[in-house]
Design a protein around this motif. Structure first.
Motif, PDB file in Angstrom:
ATOM      1  N   LEU A 126     -15.870 -64.543  -9.525  1.00 10.20           N
ATOM      2  CA  LEU A 126     -16.604 -65.260 -10.571  1.00 10.20           C
ATOM      3  C   LEU A 126     -17.231 -66.517  -9.960  1.00 10.20           C
ATOM      4  N   VAL A 127     -17.829 -66.359  -8.804  1.00 11.92           N
ATOM      5  CA  VAL A 127     -18.386 -67.487  -8.075  1.00 11.92           C
ATOM      6  C   VAL A 127     -19.797 -67.822  -8.544  1.00 11.92           C
ATOM      7  N   THR A 128     -20.643 -66.813  -8.651  1.00 10.18           N
ATOM      8  CA  THR A 128     -22.035 -67.055  -9.013  1.00 10.18           C
ATOM      9  C   THR A 128     -22.207 -67.085 -10.531  1.00 10.18           C
ATOM     10  N   THR A 129     -23.299 -67.666 -10.962  1.00 11.36           N
ATOM     11  CA  THR A 129     -23.623 -67.677 -12.397  1.00 11.36           C
ATOM     12  C   THR A 129     -23.777 -66.258 -12.905  1.00 11.36           C
ATOM     13  N   LYS A 130     -24.421 -65.396 -12.122  1.00  7.84           N
ATOM     14  CA  LYS A 130     -24.608 -63.985 -12.496  1.00  7.84           C
ATOM     15  C   LYS A 130     -23.255 -63.329 -12.746  1.00  7.84           C
ATOM     16  N   GLU A 131     -22.315 -63.529 -11.850  1.00  7.78           N
ATOM     17  CA  GLU A 131     -20.992 -62.933 -12.016  1.00  7.78           C
ATOM     18  C   GLU A 131     -20.301 -63.462 -13.267  1.00  7.78           C
ATOM     19  N   LYS A 132     -20.393 -64.733 -13.510  1.00  4.79           N
ATOM     20  CA  LYS A 132     -19.754 -65.329 -14.692  1.00  4.79           C
ATOM     21  C   LYS A 132     -20.365 -64.795 -15.979  1.00  4.79           C
ATOM     22  N   VAL A 133     -21.697 -64.714 -16.023  1.00  2.00           N
ATOM     23  CA  VAL A 133     -22.393 -64.242 -17.233  1.00  2.00           C
ATOM     24  C   VAL A 133     -22.040 -62.789 -17.518  1.00  2.00           C
ATOM     25  N   PHE A 134     -22.147 -61.920 -16.506  1.00  2.00           N
ATOM     26  CA  PHE A 134     -21.917 -60.501 -16.756  1.00  2.00           C
ATOM     27  C   PHE A 134     -20.439 -60.175 -16.968  1.00  2.00           C
ATOM     28  N   PHE A 135     -19.544 -60.906 -16.336  1.00  2.00           N
ATOM     29  CA  PHE A 135     -18.124 -60.718 -16.616  1.00  2.00           C
ATOM     30  C   PHE A 135     -17.820 -61.140 -18.056  1.00  2.00           C
ATOM     31  N   THR A 136     -18.385 -62.273 -18.482  1.00  2.00           N
ATOM     32  CA  THR A 136     -18.186 -62.743 -19.861  1.00  2.00           C
ATOM     33  C   THR A 136     -18.720 -61.731 -20.862  1.00  2.00           C
TER      34      THR A 136
END
Length: 164
Positions: free
Chosen positions: A81-91
């Motif tokens: 969950l490092v990048t903004t992309k990872e955080k957004v899509f994981f959420t």
């Protein structure tokens, strides 16, 4: 993750343990269904009138599940969950599964309304796969899940909104 056969670029046929966990998580409502024994069960008693939609839904649903569990990338971390992309899509992935679980809770309590079923059981499951695929950069999964979303949602609308 286990990698067996390189398919192309960073994609491998293998075993995605986080994909398997995501699949099992999504199956929990079906696993507990025999214990809950809903009084009415229109989803399990659904009769599709248009066979080709049912066939396409099954093909893209199974393909999405297979790609979720058996396609891995060697350039993507197991859990990141490092990048903004990872955080957004994981959420978004978590939001989709929570909507699904809330929908199943209503379903088991007897609140089996067409639009609620279509949104919480038919639309969000393929979106769960799609957002998971975007989180893990599994674009093969993203493509099949997008088609699964369209077909599965159409099937839900035809069975629970149009056909009452």
């Amino acid at each position: 993750m286990l990698k067996f056969i390189r398919l192309f670029r960073n994609y491998y046929f293998g075993i995605s343990f986080i994909g398997i966990a995501a699949f099992v998580l999504q199956e929990i409502p079906y696993i507990i269904m025999p214990i809950v024994k809903p009084e009415s069960n229109p989803i399990m008693n659904m009769q599709n009138e248009i066979k080709w939609i049912e066939i396409l839904q099954n093909i893209f649903g199974m393909l999405s599940m297979v790609l979720l569990m058996l396609i891995v990338r060697d350039d993507v971390a197991f859990f990141s969950l490092v990048t903004t992309k990872e955080k957004v899509f994981f959420t978004l992935t978590i939001i989709m599964i929570l909507i699904n679980f809330v929908g199943w809770a209503f379903y088991y309590l007897g609140y089996q309304y067409g639009l609620l079923i279509v949104i919480s059981q038919f639309a969000v499951v393929p979106l769960y796969y799609l957002f998971f695929g975007l989180w893990k950069s599994n674009y093969l999964l993203v493509g099949t899940a997008a088609l699964f979303f369209i077909i599965h949602s159409i099937n839900g609308v035809m069975n629970f909104i149009i056909k009452k």
